[in-house]
Design a protein around this motif. Sequence first.
Motif, PDB file in Angstrom:
ATOM      1  N   ALA A  84     -52.006   5.467  13.589  1.00  0.00           N
ATOM      2  CA  ALA A  84     -52.388   4.109  13.202  1.00  0.00           C
ATOM      3  C   ALA A  84     -51.788   3.737  11.846  1.00  0.00           C
ATOM      4  CB  ALA A  84     -53.907   3.985  13.165  1.00  0.00           C
ATOM      5  N   ILE A  85     -51.805   4.671  10.906  1.00  0.00           N
ATOM      6  CA  ILE A  85     -51.286   4.395   9.569  1.00  0.00           C
ATOM      7  C   ILE A  85     -49.790   4.102   9.618  1.00  0.00           C
ATOM      8  CG2 ILE A  85     -50.768   5.453   7.332  1.00  0.00           C
ATOM      9  CD1 ILE A  85     -53.474   6.873   7.538  1.00  0.00           C
ATOM     10  N   ILE A  86     -49.045   4.865  10.404  1.00  0.00           N
ATOM     11  CA  ILE A  86     -47.602   4.641  10.511  1.00  0.00           C
ATOM     12  C   ILE A  86     -47.318   3.218  10.987  1.00  0.00           C
ATOM     13  CG2 ILE A  86     -45.524   5.287  11.797  1.00  0.00           C
ATOM     14  CD1 ILE A  86     -46.603   8.183  11.780  1.00  0.00           C
ATOM     15  N   GLY A  87     -48.050   2.789  12.038  1.00  0.00           N
ATOM     16  CA  GLY A  87     -47.836   1.434  12.558  1.00  0.00           C
ATOM     17  C   GLY A  87     -48.241   0.361  11.578  1.00  0.00           C
ATOM     18  N   MET A  88     -49.372   0.535  10.907  1.00  0.00           N
ATOM     19  CA  MET A  88     -49.852  -0.474   9.976  1.00  0.00           C
ATOM     20  C   MET A  88     -48.982  -0.523   8.718  1.00  0.00           C
ATOM     21  SD  MET A  88     -54.011  -0.036  10.312  1.00  0.00           S
ATOM     22  CE  MET A  88     -54.351  -1.534   9.394  1.00  0.00           C
ATOM     23  N   ALA A  89     -48.506   0.647   8.257  1.00  0.00           N
ATOM     24  CA  ALA A  89     -47.679   0.674   7.054  1.00  0.00           C
ATOM     25  C   ALA A  89     -46.366  -0.063   7.262  1.00  0.00           C
ATOM     26  CB  ALA A  89     -47.415   2.117   6.636  1.00  0.00           C
ATOM     27  N   GLN A  90     -45.781   0.067   8.448  1.00  0.00           N
ATOM     28  CA  GLN A  90     -44.534  -0.640   8.734  1.00  0.00           C
ATOM     29  C   GLN A  90     -44.716  -2.147   8.650  1.00  0.00           C
ATOM     30  OE1 GLN A  90     -43.588   0.934  12.600  1.00  0.00           O
ATOM     31  NE2 GLN A  90     -42.490   2.711  11.780  1.00  0.00           N
ATOM     32  N   LYS A  91     -45.890  -2.613   9.060  1.00  0.00           N
ATOM     33  CA  LYS A  91     -46.162  -4.050   9.076  1.00  0.00           C
ATOM     34  C   LYS A  91     -46.653  -4.569   7.721  1.00  0.00           C
ATOM     35  CE  LYS A  91     -47.045  -8.086  11.110  1.00  0.00           C
ATOM     36  NZ  LYS A  91     -46.024  -8.926  11.748  1.00  0.00           N
ATOM     37  N   LEU A  92     -47.484  -3.779   7.058  1.00  0.00           N
ATOM     38  CA  LEU A  92     -48.222  -4.288   5.902  1.00  0.00           C
ATOM     39  C   LEU A  92     -47.621  -3.912   4.554  1.00  0.00           C
ATOM     40  CD1 LEU A  92     -51.851  -3.591   7.166  1.00  0.00           C
ATOM     41  CD2 LEU A  92     -50.505  -5.679   7.390  1.00  0.00           C
TER      42      LEU A  92
ATOM     43  N   PRO B 297     -43.947  -3.684   3.676  1.00  0.00           N
ATOM     44  CA  PRO B 297     -42.493  -3.705   3.901  1.00  0.00           C
ATOM     45  C   PRO B 297     -41.661  -3.732   2.619  1.00  0.00           C
ATOM     46  CG  PRO B 297     -43.388  -5.901   4.198  1.00  0.00           C
ATOM     47  CD  PRO B 297     -44.561  -4.995   3.923  1.00  0.00           C
ATOM     48  N   ASP B 298     -42.284  -4.017   1.469  1.00  0.00           N
ATOM     49  CA  ASP B 298     -41.512  -4.117   0.231  1.00  0.00           C
ATOM     50  C   ASP B 298     -42.099  -3.201  -0.836  1.00  0.00           C
ATOM     51  OD1 ASP B 298     -43.749  -5.525  -0.949  1.00  0.00           O
ATOM     52  OD2 ASP B 298     -43.038  -7.335   0.054  1.00  0.00           O
ATOM     53  N   LEU B 299     -41.362  -3.059  -1.948  1.00  0.00           N
ATOM     54  CA  LEU B 299     -41.743  -2.123  -3.003  1.00  0.00           C
ATOM     55  C   LEU B 299     -43.080  -2.493  -3.630  1.00  0.00           C
ATOM     56  CD1 LEU B 299     -41.006   0.300  -4.784  1.00  0.00           C
ATOM     57  CD2 LEU B 299     -39.762  -1.276  -6.294  1.00  0.00           C
ATOM     58  N   GLU B 300     -43.333  -3.797  -3.809  1.00  0.00           N
ATOM     59  CA  GLU B 300     -44.574  -4.219  -4.452  1.00  0.00           C
ATOM     60  C   GLU B 300     -45.793  -3.775  -3.635  1.00  0.00           C
ATOM     61  OE1 GLU B 300     -41.988  -6.098  -3.916  1.00  0.00           O
ATOM     62  OE2 GLU B 300     -41.309  -6.906  -5.851  1.00  0.00           O
ATOM     63  N   ARG B 301     -45.736  -4.026  -2.333  1.00  0.00           N
ATOM     64  CA  ARG B 301     -46.885  -3.667  -1.498  1.00  0.00           C
ATOM     65  C   ARG B 301     -47.023  -2.151  -1.339  1.00  0.00           C
ATOM     66  NH1 ARG B 301     -46.365  -8.306   3.146  1.00  0.00           N
ATOM     67  NH2 ARG B 301     -44.294  -8.526   2.238  1.00  0.00           N
ATOM     68  N   ARG B 302     -45.911  -1.441  -1.319  1.00  0.00           N
ATOM     69  CA  ARG B 302     -45.993   0.017  -1.277  1.00  0.00           C
ATOM     70  C   ARG B 302     -46.620   0.567  -2.560  1.00  0.00           C
ATOM     71  NH1 ARG B 302     -39.847   0.500   1.050  1.00  0.00           N
ATOM     72  NH2 ARG B 302     -40.341  -0.193   3.173  1.00  0.00           N
ATOM     73  N   THR B 303     -46.338  -0.104  -3.665  1.00  0.00           N
ATOM     74  CA  THR B 303     -46.939   0.310  -4.935  1.00  0.00           C
ATOM     75  C   THR B 303     -48.445   0.049  -4.931  1.00  0.00           C
ATOM     76  OG1 THR B 303     -44.856  -0.178  -6.082  1.00  0.00           O
ATOM     77  CG2 THR B 303     -46.848   0.024  -7.438  1.00  0.00           C
ATOM     78  N   ILE B 304     -48.861  -1.092  -4.384  1.00  0.00           N
ATOM     79  CA  ILE B 304     -50.293  -1.380  -4.259  1.00  0.00           C
ATOM     80  C   ILE B 304     -50.969  -0.322  -3.391  1.00  0.00           C
ATOM     81  CG2 ILE B 304     -51.987  -3.001  -3.317  1.00  0.00           C
ATOM     82  CD1 ILE B 304     -50.046  -5.273  -4.055  1.00  0.00           C
ATOM     83  N   ALA B 305     -50.329   0.033  -2.272  1.00  0.00           N
ATOM     84  CA  ALA B 305     -50.885   1.058  -1.383  1.00  0.00           C
ATOM     85  C   ALA B 305     -50.996   2.401  -2.110  1.00  0.00           C
ATOM     86  CB  ALA B 305     -50.014   1.200  -0.135  1.00  0.00           C
ATOM     87  N   LEU B 306     -49.970   2.751  -2.885  1.00  0.00           N
ATOM     88  CA  LEU B 306     -50.005   4.006  -3.636  1.00  0.00           C
ATOM     89  C   LEU B 306     -51.139   3.993  -4.657  1.00  0.00           C
ATOM     90  CD1 LEU B 306     -48.801   6.739  -4.454  1.00  0.00           C
ATOM     91  CD2 LEU B 306     -47.230   5.496  -5.982  1.00  0.00           C
ATOM     92  N   GLY B 307     -51.307   2.876  -5.348  1.00  0.00           N
ATOM     93  CA  GLY B 307     -52.398   2.779  -6.317  1.00  0.00           C
ATOM     94  C   GLY B 307     -53.759   2.935  -5.660  1.00  0.00           C
ATOM     95  N   ALA B 308     -53.928   2.291  -4.499  1.00  0.00           N
ATOM     96  CA  ALA B 308     -55.188   2.417  -3.771  1.00  0.00           C
ATOM     97  C   ALA B 308     -55.429   3.857  -3.340  1.00  0.00           C
ATOM     98  CB  ALA B 308     -55.182   1.492  -2.553  1.00  0.00           C
ATOM     99  N   LEU B 309     -54.364   4.525  -2.894  1.00  0.00           N
ATOM    100  CA  LEU B 309     -54.469   5.932  -2.498  1.00  0.00           C
ATOM    101  C   LEU B 309     -54.916   6.795  -3.668  1.00  0.00           C
ATOM    102  CD1 LEU B 309     -53.782   8.495  -0.794  1.00  0.00           C
ATOM    103  CD2 LEU B 309     -51.413   8.206  -1.534  1.00  0.00           C
TER     104      LEU B 309
END
Length: 396
Positions: A132-140, A142-154
Amino acid sequence: MNEDTDSRIKTLMEILIVSTRLGLTSFGGPIAHLGYFHEEYVRRRKWMDEAAYADLVALCQFLPGPASSQVGIGIGVVRGGLVGGLVSFLGFTLPSVIALILFALMLNTYGFEDAGWIDGMKVVAVVVVAHAIIGMAQKLTPDLERRTIALGALVITLLWQTAFTQVGVILLAGIIGFILYHNHSTDDGDTVHFPISKRVGYVCLSLFFALFVLLPVLREATSNQWMAMLDSFYRSGALVFGGGHVVLPLLEREFVPTGWMTAQEFLAGYGAAQAVPGPLFTFAAYLDTIISGWQGGLFAVFAIFLPAFLLILGSLPFWNMLRSNPNIKGALTGINAAVVGILISALYNPIWTSSINQTADFVLAAILFSMLVHWKLPPWVVVLAGAAGGTLIAVL
């Protein structure tokens, strides 16, 4: 029977069958349930698109209560209206309710939570959540800013594990998303129709807050045990942020120090709740069955899930309006990215840390992941294979 009525009955039966199958096979806790829902409702049946599902998950993660159950209710409402939401809830919840009531009635303290097939179910949860995470990560993300937000949340949710950390992370992500994306054009997916009026939404939200304030007063005024139970379970269900496991200390404080049950009885029920599929909130059925019999068990389920129903039904009528607003849309973009990080955090702890304990567990996870992702086998086949694999590992 006219054609519309016949079609509606078929729709409700479909919701009941699908949700009951999920209720019988969805092991692994609330985050794993979201993975099962994504596979069944989004990937296979396409009752919702990816963006709508992600927004619904974000909304339910933000609301107090059992997030996976609220997502299931929301999907049922989309498919079959208010009755569809109720049917979806009953199908997903009743299997574990029945199992825990029977366990309490039999007063059986055998630790079947340690059985090999249960360990296999935990490995299945790792696989389902990872997919589920793989599918949602591809969609949600897609760019460096959002990946950084995800990393911060993690990072934050792993290092500071409190009941309110998740809510704080979502609020912070919403602020960051508003700043970065409030003028950003994104694909919202389909507009999802919820057959609930705003008036119903206002009534549900008003009733939620009214009960939260009035039940403690009525409890003190009446000294009635049923009123006390209603207050204890309703308050516990209304104050839970961060998943079903958070409700356990709340319930322990309500029932063990007060003398309603011993710590041993409480822990035996907790072990049983871990061993059955479906939402962990159904632990309430075990608790009140010990105290008041099976009628009490059913009453407890009603009381602890009532806040979740009122909140999700109260919020859904305003959902499309909120997600189409440019400012809100920017905030949701940040929140959805944070949800990916929260899911990865939950994949590691508690799902991975409690499931992958030896090399054989990792081997089983790799096989099950290939079955689900590469061989495209149905989730129920993967569940059965996980149970068989866990049993085999326990024997060897």
